[in-house]
Motif scaffolding. Structure first.
Motif, PDB file in Angstrom:
ATOM      1  N   THR A  67       0.833  -1.204   0.000  1.00 17.49           N
ATOM      2  CA  THR A  67       0.000   0.000   0.000  1.00 17.49           C
ATOM      3  C   THR A  67       0.868   1.256   0.000  1.00 17.49           C
ATOM      4  O   THR A  67       0.594   2.201  -0.744  1.00 17.49           O
ATOM      5  CB  THR A  67      -0.941  -0.002   1.226  1.00 17.49           C
ATOM      6  OG1 THR A  67      -1.785  -1.149   1.151  1.00 17.49           O
ATOM      7  CG2 THR A  67      -1.787   1.252   1.277  1.00 17.49           C
ATOM      8  N   ILE A  68       1.906   1.251   0.816  1.00 20.01           N
ATOM      9  CA  ILE A  68       2.817   2.400   0.853  1.00 20.01           C
ATOM     10  C   ILE A  68       3.486   2.576  -0.500  1.00 20.01           C
ATOM     11  O   ILE A  68       3.544   3.691  -1.041  1.00 20.01           O
ATOM     12  CB  ILE A  68       3.872   2.234   1.973  1.00 20.01           C
ATOM     13  CG1 ILE A  68       3.214   2.288   3.349  1.00 20.01           C
ATOM     14  CG2 ILE A  68       4.964   3.308   1.850  1.00 20.01           C
ATOM     15  CD1 ILE A  68       4.127   1.871   4.490  1.00 20.01           C
ATOM     16  N   ARG A  69       3.981   1.498  -1.086  1.00 21.32           N
ATOM     17  CA  ARG A  69       4.629   1.581  -2.404  1.00 21.32           C
ATOM     18  C   ARG A  69       3.670   2.114  -3.464  1.00 21.32           C
ATOM     19  O   ARG A  69       4.043   2.959  -4.278  1.00 21.32           O
ATOM     20  CB  ARG A  69       5.159   0.213  -2.846  1.00 21.32           C
ATOM     21  CG  ARG A  69       6.384  -0.240  -2.135  1.00 21.32           C
ATOM     22  CD  ARG A  69       7.615   0.378  -2.747  1.00 21.32           C
ATOM     23  NE  ARG A  69       8.807  -0.084  -2.034  1.00 21.32           N
ATOM     24  CZ  ARG A  69       9.992   0.402  -2.243  1.00 21.32           C
ATOM     25  NH1 ARG A  69      10.185   1.335  -3.139  1.00 21.32           N
ATOM     26  NH2 ARG A  69      11.021  -0.045  -1.554  1.00 21.32           N
ATOM     27  N   ARG A  73       4.170   5.468  -5.601  1.00 22.82           N
ATOM     28  CA  ARG A  73       4.227   5.453  -7.072  1.00 22.82           C
ATOM     29  C   ARG A  73       3.244   6.456  -7.663  1.00 22.82           C
ATOM     30  O   ARG A  73       3.551   7.118  -8.660  1.00 22.82           O
ATOM     31  CB  ARG A  73       3.957   4.049  -7.598  1.00 22.82           C
ATOM     32  CG  ARG A  73       5.136   3.132  -7.404  1.00 22.82           C
ATOM     33  CD  ARG A  73       4.922   1.752  -7.983  1.00 22.82           C
ATOM     34  NE  ARG A  73       6.034   0.891  -7.612  1.00 22.82           N
ATOM     35  CZ  ARG A  73       5.924  -0.232  -6.928  1.00 22.82           C
ATOM     36  NH1 ARG A  73       4.726  -0.673  -6.573  1.00 22.82           N
ATOM     37  NH2 ARG A  73       6.979  -0.933  -6.615  1.00 22.82           N
ATOM     38  N   GLU A  74       2.078   6.567  -7.048  1.00 27.42           N
ATOM     39  CA  GLU A  74       1.099   7.554  -7.516  1.00 27.42           C
ATOM     40  C   GLU A  74       1.632   8.968  -7.324  1.00 27.42           C
ATOM     41  O   GLU A  74       1.505   9.812  -8.219  1.00 27.42           O
ATOM     42  CB  GLU A  74      -0.227   7.366  -6.781  1.00 27.42           C
ATOM     43  CG  GLU A  74      -0.962   6.107  -7.188  1.00 27.42           C
ATOM     44  CD  GLU A  74      -2.169   5.798  -6.311  1.00 27.42           C
ATOM     45  OE1 GLU A  74      -2.508   6.613  -5.408  1.00 27.42           O
ATOM     46  OE2 GLU A  74      -2.787   4.727  -6.527  1.00 27.42           O
ATOM     47  N   MET A  75       2.247   9.228  -6.156  1.00 25.90           N
ATOM     48  CA  MET A  75       2.840  10.546  -5.927  1.00 25.90           C
ATOM     49  C   MET A  75       3.952  10.811  -6.933  1.00 25.90           C
ATOM     50  O   MET A  75       4.057  11.906  -7.486  1.00 25.90           O
ATOM     51  CB  MET A  75       3.423  10.645  -4.511  1.00 25.90           C
ATOM     52  CG  MET A  75       2.414  10.802  -3.418  1.00 25.90           C
ATOM     53  SD  MET A  75       3.121  11.229  -1.795  1.00 25.90           S
ATOM     54  CE  MET A  75       4.402  10.010  -1.550  1.00 25.90           C
ATOM     55  N   GLN A  76       4.759   9.794  -7.187  1.00 26.24           N
ATOM     56  CA  GLN A  76       5.871   9.966  -8.107  1.00 26.24           C
ATOM     57  C   GLN A  76       5.379  10.222  -9.527  1.00 26.24           C
ATOM     58  O   GLN A  76       5.959  11.011 -10.253  1.00 26.24           O
ATOM     59  CB  GLN A  76       6.802   8.765  -8.069  1.00 26.24           C
ATOM     60  CG  GLN A  76       8.074   8.996  -8.859  1.00 26.24           C
ATOM     61  CD  GLN A  76       9.051   7.851  -8.770  1.00 26.24           C
ATOM     62  OE1 GLN A  76       8.701   6.765  -8.347  1.00 26.24           O
ATOM     63  NE2 GLN A  76      10.268   8.082  -9.186  1.00 26.24           N
ATOM     64  N   GLU A  77       4.312   9.565  -9.927  1.00 27.89           N
ATOM     65  CA  GLU A  77       3.747   9.822 -11.255  1.00 27.89           C
ATOM     66  C   GLU A  77       3.296  11.264 -11.381  1.00 27.89           C
ATOM     67  O   GLU A  77       3.480  11.894 -12.419  1.00 27.89           O
ATOM     68  CB  GLU A  77       2.593   8.869 -11.529  1.00 27.89           C
ATOM     69  CG  GLU A  77       3.032   7.457 -11.833  1.00 27.89           C
ATOM     70  CD  GLU A  77       1.861   6.491 -11.985  1.00 27.89           C
ATOM     71  OE1 GLU A  77       0.702   6.945 -12.130  1.00 27.89           O
ATOM     72  OE2 GLU A  77       2.115   5.275 -11.953  1.00 27.89           O
ATOM     73  N   ILE A  97      13.507   6.309  -1.488  1.00 30.36           N
ATOM     74  CA  ILE A  97      13.715   7.313  -0.451  1.00 30.36           C
ATOM     75  C   ILE A  97      12.384   7.648   0.225  1.00 30.36           C
ATOM     76  O   ILE A  97      12.294   7.691   1.452  1.00 30.36           O
ATOM     77  CB  ILE A  97      14.373   8.571  -1.044  1.00 30.36           C
ATOM     78  CG1 ILE A  97      15.804   8.235  -1.489  1.00 30.36           C
ATOM     79  CG2 ILE A  97      14.357   9.729  -0.049  1.00 30.36           C
ATOM     80  CD1 ILE A  97      16.452   9.282  -2.365  1.00 30.36           C
ATOM     81  N   LEU A  98      11.342   7.866  -0.579  1.00 28.24           N
ATOM     82  CA  LEU A  98      10.025   8.163  -0.012  1.00 28.24           C
ATOM     83  C   LEU A  98       9.482   6.986   0.792  1.00 28.24           C
ATOM     84  O   LEU A  98       8.901   7.165   1.857  1.00 28.24           O
ATOM     85  CB  LEU A  98       9.039   8.562  -1.113  1.00 28.24           C
ATOM     86  CG  LEU A  98       9.300   9.906  -1.770  1.00 28.24           C
ATOM     87  CD1 LEU A  98       8.389  10.098  -2.981  1.00 28.24           C
ATOM     88  CD2 LEU A  98       9.148  11.048  -0.783  1.00 28.24           C
ATOM     89  N   PHE A  99       9.681   5.764   0.292  1.00 25.00           N
ATOM     90  CA  PHE A  99       9.238   4.587   1.035  1.00 25.00           C
ATOM     91  C   PHE A  99       9.922   4.534   2.392  1.00 25.00           C
ATOM     92  O   PHE A  99       9.282   4.301   3.415  1.00 25.00           O
ATOM     93  CB  PHE A  99       9.521   3.299   0.255  1.00 25.00           C
ATOM     94  CG  PHE A  99       9.120   2.058   1.015  1.00 25.00           C
ATOM     95  CD1 PHE A  99       7.817   1.611   0.975  1.00 25.00           C
ATOM     96  CD2 PHE A  99      10.038   1.373   1.785  1.00 25.00           C
ATOM     97  CE1 PHE A  99       7.433   0.493   1.690  1.00 25.00           C
ATOM     98  CE2 PHE A  99       9.669   0.248   2.512  1.00 25.00           C
ATOM     99  CZ  PHE A  99       8.359  -0.192   2.458  1.00 25.00           C
ATOM    100  N   TYR A 100      11.211   4.743   2.399  1.00 23.56           N
ATOM    101  CA  TYR A 100      11.974   4.749   3.644  1.00 23.56           C
ATOM    102  C   TYR A 100      11.399   5.776   4.615  1.00 23.56           C
ATOM    103  O   TYR A 100      11.169   5.480   5.791  1.00 23.56           O
ATOM    104  CB  TYR A 100      13.439   5.048   3.337  1.00 23.56           C
ATOM    105  CG  TYR A 100      14.307   5.259   4.551  1.00 23.56           C
ATOM    106  CD1 TYR A 100      14.858   4.179   5.231  1.00 23.56           C
ATOM    107  CD2 TYR A 100      14.583   6.542   5.015  1.00 23.56           C
ATOM    108  CE1 TYR A 100      15.662   4.369   6.338  1.00 23.56           C
ATOM    109  CE2 TYR A 100      15.387   6.736   6.124  1.00 23.56           C
ATOM    110  CZ  TYR A 100      15.917   5.654   6.781  1.00 23.56           C
ATOM    111  OH  TYR A 100      16.708   5.850   7.883  1.00 23.56           O
TER     112      TYR A 100
END
Length: 109
Positions: A67-69, A73-77, A97-100
Protein backbone atom coordinates in the motif's frame (compact mmCIF):
# COMPACT_ATOMS: atom_id res chain seq x y z
CA UNK A 1 20.11 8.57 1.17
CA UNK A 2 22.60 6.80 -1.10
CA UNK A 3 22.48 3.90 1.36
CA UNK A 4 18.77 3.46 0.64
CA UNK A 5 19.24 3.14 -3.10
CA UNK A 6 21.98 0.56 -2.51
CA UNK A 7 19.67 -1.56 -0.37
CA UNK A 8 18.00 -3.13 -3.41
CA UNK A 9 21.25 -4.56 -4.73
CA UNK A 10 22.09 -5.73 -1.23
CA UNK A 11 18.63 -7.31 -0.93
CA UNK A 12 19.15 -9.23 -4.18
CA UNK A 13 22.51 -10.52 -2.96
CA UNK A 14 21.07 -11.46 0.43
CA UNK A 15 18.09 -13.14 -1.24
CA UNK A 16 20.44 -15.27 -3.35
CA UNK A 17 22.03 -16.55 -0.14
CA UNK A 18 18.72 -17.66 1.42
CA UNK A 19 17.72 -21.29 1.68
CA UNK A 20 14.95 -22.64 -0.54
CA UNK A 21 12.61 -22.70 2.46
CA UNK A 22 13.32 -19.03 3.17
CA UNK A 23 12.81 -18.14 -0.50
CA UNK A 24 9.41 -19.85 -0.45
CA UNK A 25 8.23 -17.33 2.12
CA UNK A 26 10.32 -14.23 1.47
CA UNK A 27 10.41 -12.48 -1.90
CA UNK A 28 13.13 -10.03 -2.91
CA UNK A 29 10.57 -7.24 -2.72
CA UNK A 30 9.51 -8.21 0.81
CA UNK A 31 13.12 -8.50 1.91
CA UNK A 32 13.95 -5.12 0.37
CA UNK A 33 10.96 -3.37 1.92
CA UNK A 34 11.72 -4.90 5.31
CA UNK A 35 15.35 -3.76 5.12
CA UNK A 36 14.17 -0.23 4.27
CA UNK A 37 11.67 -0.25 7.11
CA UNK A 38 13.75 -1.97 9.80
CA UNK A 39 16.96 -0.27 8.72
CA UNK A 40 18.64 -0.57 12.11
CA UNK A 41 18.32 -4.37 12.35
CA UNK A 42 20.99 -6.70 10.99
CA UNK A 43 20.39 -8.81 7.89
CA UNK A 44 20.11 -12.16 9.68
CA UNK A 45 17.74 -10.67 12.24
CA UNK A 46 15.52 -9.43 9.42
CA UNK A 47 15.43 -12.86 7.77
CA UNK A 48 14.74 -14.52 11.13
CA UNK A 49 12.02 -12.00 11.90
CA UNK A 50 10.27 -12.64 8.59
CA UNK A 51 10.55 -16.40 8.98
CA UNK A 52 9.16 -16.36 12.53
CA UNK A 53 6.39 -13.83 11.93
CA UNK A 54 2.97 -15.50 12.14
CA UNK A 55 1.35 -15.84 8.72
CA UNK A 56 -1.44 -13.34 9.39
CA UNK A 57 1.02 -10.69 10.58
CA UNK A 58 3.35 -11.47 7.66
CA UNK A 59 0.51 -10.91 5.18
CA UNK A 60 -0.51 -7.73 6.98
CA UNK A 61 3.03 -6.34 6.85
CA UNK A 62 3.33 -7.30 3.20
CA UNK A 63 0.01 -5.59 2.43
CA UNK A 64 1.10 -2.45 4.31
CA UNK A 65 4.35 -2.29 2.36
CA UNK A 66 2.45 -2.78 -0.90
CA UNK A 67 0.00 0.00 0.00
CA UNK A 68 2.82 2.40 0.85
CA UNK A 69 4.63 1.58 -2.40
CA UNK A 70 1.46 2.07 -4.45
CA UNK A 71 0.79 5.46 -2.83
CA UNK A 72 4.36 6.54 -3.42
CA UNK A 73 4.23 5.45 -7.07
CA UNK A 74 1.10 7.55 -7.52
CA UNK A 75 2.84 10.55 -5.93
CA UNK A 76 5.87 9.97 -8.11
CA UNK A 77 3.75 9.82 -11.26
CA UNK A 78 2.29 13.19 -10.33
CA UNK A 79 5.79 14.56 -9.69
CA UNK A 80 7.12 13.14 -12.95
CA UNK A 81 4.29 14.75 -14.90
CA UNK A 82 4.81 18.14 -13.30
CA UNK A 83 7.23 20.87 -14.29
CA UNK A 84 7.07 22.25 -10.74
CA UNK A 85 9.66 19.84 -9.32
CA UNK A 86 13.28 19.66 -10.41
CA UNK A 87 14.90 16.55 -11.89
CA UNK A 88 16.06 15.07 -8.58
CA UNK A 89 12.42 14.40 -7.71
CA UNK A 90 12.05 12.52 -10.98
CA UNK A 91 14.83 10.07 -10.13
CA UNK A 92 14.01 6.35 -9.92
CA UNK A 93 15.58 6.35 -6.46
CA UNK A 94 12.92 8.75 -5.18
CA UNK A 95 10.46 5.88 -4.66
CA UNK A 96 12.89 4.14 -2.33
CA UNK A 97 13.72 7.31 -0.45
CA UNK A 98 10.03 8.16 -0.01
CA UNK A 99 9.24 4.59 1.03
CA UNK A 100 11.97 4.75 3.64
CA UNK A 101 10.67 8.05 4.98
CA UNK A 102 6.99 7.07 4.98
CA UNK A 103 7.48 3.56 6.38
CA UNK A 104 9.64 4.93 9.19
CA UNK A 105 7.20 7.80 9.89
CA UNK A 106 9.82 10.39 9.01
CA UNK A 107 9.08 13.78 7.46
CA UNK A 108 9.31 13.77 3.68
CA UNK A 109 12.05 16.03 2.57
Amino acid sequence: MEEISQNYQFSCELYDSLTDKQKERISVEMLYNTICHFHSIGEQEIVDFLMELPEEEFRSLKKSFRTIRRSIREMQEEITGSDFFDDRFKSRDIEDILFYQVSNDLPIG
